[in-house]
Design a protein around this motif. Structure first.
Motif, PDB file in Angstrom:
ATOM      1  N   ARG A   2     -15.734   9.046-121.967  1.00 28.69           N
ATOM      2  CA  ARG A   2     -15.127  10.096-121.149  1.00 28.69           C
ATOM      3  C   ARG A   2     -13.772   9.654-120.612  1.00 28.69           C
ATOM      4  O   ARG A   2     -13.578   8.479-120.287  1.00 28.69           O
ATOM      5  CB  ARG A   2     -16.063  10.443-119.985  1.00 28.69           C
ATOM      6  CG  ARG A   2     -17.316  11.144-120.479  1.00 28.69           C
ATOM      7  CD  ARG A   2     -18.339  11.344-119.378  1.00 28.69           C
ATOM      8  NE  ARG A   2     -19.332  12.327-119.780  1.00 28.69           N
ATOM      9  CZ  ARG A   2     -20.406  12.064-120.520  1.00 28.69           C
ATOM     10  NH1 ARG A   2     -20.637  10.830-120.931  1.00 28.69           N
ATOM     11  NH2 ARG A   2     -21.253  13.015-120.869  1.00 28.69           N
TER      12      ARG A   2
ATOM     13  N   CYS B 163     -30.125   7.162-124.800  1.00 31.19           N
ATOM     14  CA  CYS B 163     -29.037   6.183-124.658  1.00 31.19           C
ATOM     15  C   CYS B 163     -28.849   5.355-125.939  1.00 31.19           C
ATOM     16  O   CYS B 163     -27.729   4.936-126.238  1.00 31.19           O
ATOM     17  CB  CYS B 163     -29.323   5.236-123.497  1.00 31.19           C
ATOM     18  SG  CYS B 163     -29.439   6.038-121.902  1.00 31.19           S
TER      19      CYS B 163
ATOM     20  N   ARG C  38     -20.796   8.545-126.726  1.00 31.08           N
ATOM     21  CA  ARG C  38     -19.855   9.355-125.953  1.00 31.08           C
ATOM     22  C   ARG C  38     -19.014   8.497-124.989  1.00 31.08           C
ATOM     23  O   ARG C  38     -19.538   7.585-124.352  1.00 31.08           O
ATOM     24  CB  ARG C  38     -20.618  10.409-125.141  1.00 31.08           C
ATOM     25  CG  ARG C  38     -21.218  11.491-126.006  1.00 31.08           C
ATOM     26  CD  ARG C  38     -22.117  12.427-125.241  1.00 31.08           C
ATOM     27  NE  ARG C  38     -23.385  11.818-124.905  1.00 31.08           N
ATOM     28  CZ  ARG C  38     -24.371  11.608-125.754  1.00 31.08           C
ATOM     29  NH1 ARG C  38     -24.233  11.959-127.017  1.00 31.08           N
ATOM     30  NH2 ARG C  38     -25.483  11.038-125.384  1.00 31.08           N
TER      31      ARG C  38
ATOM     32  N   ARG D 262     -23.688   0.535-130.723  1.00 30.67           N
ATOM     33  CA  ARG D 262     -23.383   1.973-130.819  1.00 30.67           C
ATOM     34  C   ARG D 262     -21.887   2.181-131.093  1.00 30.67           C
ATOM     35  O   ARG D 262     -21.047   1.596-130.402  1.00 30.67           O
ATOM     36  CB  ARG D 262     -23.768   2.670-129.500  1.00 30.67           C
ATOM     37  CG  ARG D 262     -25.241   2.537-129.160  1.00 30.67           C
ATOM     38  CD  ARG D 262     -25.556   3.003-127.747  1.00 30.67           C
ATOM     39  NE  ARG D 262     -24.973   2.142-126.726  1.00 30.67           N
ATOM     40  CZ  ARG D 262     -25.267   2.214-125.434  1.00 30.67           C
ATOM     41  NH1 ARG D 262     -26.143   3.102-125.001  1.00 30.67           N
ATOM     42  NH2 ARG D 262     -24.698   1.399-124.577  1.00 30.67           N
TER      43      ARG D 262
ATOM     44  N   PHE E 193     -23.101   8.326-115.800  1.00 29.95           N
ATOM     45  CA  PHE E 193     -23.591   7.863-114.500  1.00 29.95           C
ATOM     46  C   PHE E 193     -22.827   6.627-113.999  1.00 29.95           C
ATOM     47  O   PHE E 193     -23.309   5.916-113.126  1.00 29.95           O
ATOM     48  CB  PHE E 193     -25.094   7.575-114.596  1.00 29.95           C
ATOM     49  CG  PHE E 193     -25.880   8.797-115.002  1.00 29.95           C
ATOM     50  CD1 PHE E 193     -26.282   9.720-114.052  1.00 29.95           C
ATOM     51  CD2 PHE E 193     -26.161   9.042-116.328  1.00 29.95           C
ATOM     52  CE1 PHE E 193     -26.981  10.862-114.423  1.00 29.95           C
ATOM     53  CE2 PHE E 193     -26.860  10.180-116.715  1.00 29.95           C
ATOM     54  CZ  PHE E 193     -27.270  11.098-115.759  1.00 29.95           C
TER      55      PHE E 193
ATOM     56  N   ARG F 231     -19.444  -2.586-123.535  1.00 27.75           N
ATOM     57  CA  ARG F 231     -20.273  -1.512-122.955  1.00 27.75           C
ATOM     58  C   ARG F 231     -21.764  -1.808-123.098  1.00 27.75           C
ATOM     59  O   ARG F 231     -22.265  -2.088-124.187  1.00 27.75           O
ATOM     60  CB  ARG F 231     -19.946  -0.202-123.659  1.00 27.75           C
ATOM     61  CG  ARG F 231     -20.785   0.997-123.217  1.00 27.75           C
ATOM     62  CD  ARG F 231     -20.447   2.157-124.133  1.00 27.75           C
ATOM     63  NE  ARG F 231     -21.017   3.417-123.710  1.00 27.75           N
ATOM     64  CZ  ARG F 231     -21.819   4.151-124.483  1.00 27.75           C
ATOM     65  NH1 ARG F 231     -22.182   3.723-125.683  1.00 27.75           N
ATOM     66  NH2 ARG F 231     -22.259   5.313-124.051  1.00 27.75           N
TER      67      ARG F 231
ATOM     68  N   ASP G 111     -24.093   0.357-121.218  1.00 25.18           N
ATOM     69  CA  ASP G 111     -24.702   1.444-120.433  1.00 25.18           C
ATOM     70  C   ASP G 111     -26.001   1.940-121.065  1.00 25.18           C
ATOM     71  O   ASP G 111     -26.070   2.201-122.264  1.00 25.18           O
ATOM     72  CB  ASP G 111     -23.726   2.636-120.349  1.00 25.18           C
ATOM     73  CG  ASP G 111     -22.417   2.257-119.710  1.00 25.18           C
ATOM     74  OD1 ASP G 111     -22.441   1.799-118.573  1.00 25.18           O
ATOM     75  OD2 ASP G 111     -21.368   2.402-120.378  1.00 25.18           O
ATOM     76  N   ARG G 112     -26.983   2.117-120.229  1.00 25.91           N
ATOM     77  CA  ARG G 112     -28.244   2.770-120.636  1.00 25.91           C
ATOM     78  C   ARG G 112     -28.938   3.294-119.378  1.00 25.91           C
ATOM     79  O   ARG G 112     -30.118   3.078-119.136  1.00 25.91           O
ATOM     80  CB  ARG G 112     -29.123   1.807-121.446  1.00 25.91           C
ATOM     81  CG  ARG G 112     -29.349   0.466-120.787  1.00 25.91           C
ATOM     82  CD  ARG G 112     -29.853  -0.592-121.734  1.00 25.91           C
ATOM     83  NE  ARG G 112     -31.202  -0.405-122.169  1.00 25.91           N
ATOM     84  CZ  ARG G 112     -32.302  -0.725-121.482  1.00 25.91           C
ATOM     85  NH1 ARG G 112     -32.194  -1.226-120.253  1.00 25.91           N
ATOM     86  NH2 ARG G 112     -33.489  -0.540-121.990  1.00 25.91           N
ATOM     87  N   TYR G 113     -28.153   4.040-118.609  1.00 28.77           N
ATOM     88  CA  TYR G 113     -28.601   4.460-117.293  1.00 28.77           C
ATOM     89  C   TYR G 113     -29.890   5.275-117.357  1.00 28.77           C
ATOM     90  O   TYR G 113     -30.815   5.075-116.561  1.00 28.77           O
ATOM     91  CB  TYR G 113     -27.495   5.293-116.618  1.00 28.77           C
ATOM     92  CG  TYR G 113     -27.829   5.688-115.210  1.00 28.77           C
ATOM     93  CD1 TYR G 113     -27.551   4.845-114.147  1.00 28.77           C
ATOM     94  CD2 TYR G 113     -28.437   6.910-114.943  1.00 28.77           C
ATOM     95  CE1 TYR G 113     -27.871   5.205-112.856  1.00 28.77           C
ATOM     96  CE2 TYR G 113     -28.763   7.279-113.650  1.00 28.77           C
ATOM     97  CZ  TYR G 113     -28.473   6.422-112.614  1.00 28.77           C
ATOM     98  OH  TYR G 113     -28.794   6.782-111.332  1.00 28.77           O
ATOM     99  N   SER G 114     -29.964   6.220-118.295  1.00 22.20           N
ATOM    100  CA  SER G 114     -31.136   7.112-118.319  1.00 22.20           C
ATOM    101  C   SER G 114     -32.409   6.358-118.687  1.00 22.20           C
ATOM    102  O   SER G 114     -33.495   6.693-118.209  1.00 22.20           O
ATOM    103  CB  SER G 114     -30.912   8.278-119.284  1.00 22.20           C
ATOM    104  OG  SER G 114     -29.898   9.116-118.771  1.00 22.20           O
TER     105      SER G 114
HETATM  106  S1  SF4 Z   1     -27.119   7.668-119.476  1.00 25.32           S
HETATM  107 FE1  SF4 Z   1     -25.072   6.982-120.128  1.00 25.32          FE
HETATM  108  S2  SF4 Z   1     -25.482   5.740-121.944  1.00 25.32           S
HETATM  109 FE2  SF4 Z   1     -27.341   6.963-121.573  1.00 25.32          FE
HETATM  110  S3  SF4 Z   1     -27.031   8.808-122.836  1.00 25.32           S
HETATM  111 FE3  SF4 Z   1     -26.258   9.300-120.785  1.00 25.32          FE
HETATM  112  S4  SF4 Z   1     -24.046   8.837-120.915  1.00 25.32           S
HETATM  113 FE4  SF4 Z   1     -25.029   7.826-122.654  1.00 25.32          FE
END
Ligand code: SF4
Length: 337
Positions: free
Chosen positions: A261, A254, A259, A8, A273, A304, A306-309
């Motif tokens: 921050r 994700c 994005r 990404r 998250f 990176r 991240d894939r929290y959702s």
């Molecule tokens: S959970 Fe994290 S990686 Fe997934 S869309 Fe939301 S900010 Fe992006």
């Protein structure tokens, strides 16, 4: 092109300019007392503008100013003028609760602000007060129309839908925004931060929201703006309306998340998250050069994952279920939305 470990790119920088807020919304920052960041720890406009320029070298072309409540930051228009002058920046916007908008919008528009999102969770004064614990709906609506008068476009209303609290407000908000030419974004209630007592039962899914909106007329799906925006867009079959639904919980996005921050005290955070950030302020104030900071930004982004959702949805669908309190996160008031 700089890519993270899931391929990404980084495009969208969300800068929190203050952790202070004059509201106490139940789904974001319900505490009366909180350990606010000391003012000396808040990034200066010079530091923010320098970091924004360095992020743009990595691929950022969109900046959103957030908080806390960003309009509480004194002389914000000075920062807006600096950022809007950055060569190659395609989009500069602001997310606000709108309570100070009417008085601040002339200077912000003159400084180059072109579009805004305003959080309004109800058009009913009592419900609005119950959610925000403030009685500012009239001022917020004045701000919305003042922004329109100053040529800000598009203006989007952000609404977090919580079951039993404001799910009865969806049609009102659709009619209001359609009548006055505003967009509206409905957001599934998420477990952002640690303070909002999230439970999946309180979340109204995108599918349910869509069914309610369709009571106003048949909808046409337009997809995601630029293919990667959090909201899926809809309009009515007659071409009117600008409705978006952000399904962070039930339909995570994700895989296209570009994005990043920056907190008000200078931490680089790669996911809404995240439990912690990378301290850029310390580097800035220790006299680090551009190349040193650039190298850190690149290595953080490249690492990176991240894939929290996505992980939350997998857990929600598993036998063990998902326990929101099981993972400590940075509070949303520090991160912006
Ligand atoms: S959970 Fe994290 S990686 Fe997934 S869309 Fe939301 S900010 Fe992006």
């Amino acid at each position: 092109m700089l890519l993270d470990s899931f391929g990404r790119p980084v495009r969208d920088l969300r800068i929190s300019v203050t952790d202070r807020c004059n509201f106490r919304c139940t789904y974001c920052m319900p505490y009366d007392e909180y350990e606010w960041v000391d003012r000396s720890e808040i990034l200066t406009f010079e530091e923010i503008a320098r970091l924004a320029r360095l992020f743009m070298r990595l691929g950022v072309d969109k900046i959103r100013l957030t908080g806390g409540e960003p309009l509480l930051r004194r002389d914000l228009e000075v920062l807006v003028a600096r950022l809007s002058a950055l060569e190659g920046l395609k989009d500069l916007c602001l997310t606000t609760n709108g309570s100070l908008l009417a008085e601040k919008i002339p200077a912000l528009a003159a400084a180059g602000l072109r579009r805004i999102n305003v959080s309004i969770d109800s058009l009913d004064p009592e419900t609005y007060q119950r959610i925000t614990r403030r009685n500012d709906l009239v001022k917020v609506l004045e701000g919305l129309f003042a922004a329109q008068k100053h040529g800000i476009a598009p203006i989007k209303i952000n609404t977090v839908i919580v079951r039993g609290l404001n799910d009865g407000e969806i049609l009102n908000l659709v009619q209001f925004s359609r009548t006055h030419g505003f967009g509206v974004r409905f957001i599934e209630f998420m477990d952002a931060g640690n303070a909002n007592q999230w439970k999946s039962e309180k979340m109204v899914s995108a599918r349910e929201i869509l069914e309610i909106v369709q009571a106003c007329g048949p909808l046409r799906e337009l997809g995601r703006e630029q293919g990667s925006a959090p909201s899926v867009q809809y309009q009515f079959a007659d071409g009117s309306g600008d409705i978006g639904i952000i399904a962070s919980v039930t339909e995570p996005f994700c895989s296209s998340c570009n994005r990043v921050r920056l907190t008000a005290d200078g931490k680089l955070v790669t996911c809404l998250f995240s439990a912690q950030g990378h301290d850029l302020k310390r580097m800035l104030r220790a006299g680090a050069g551009d190349e040193e900071i650039d190298a850190l930004l690149r290595s953080v982004w490249q690492g990176r994952g991240d894939r929290y959702s996505v992980e939350r949805l997998q857990a929600m669908q598993s036998a063990g279920g998902y326990e929101a309190a099981g993972r400590k996160k940075i509070e949303m008031i520090s991160l912006g939305g």
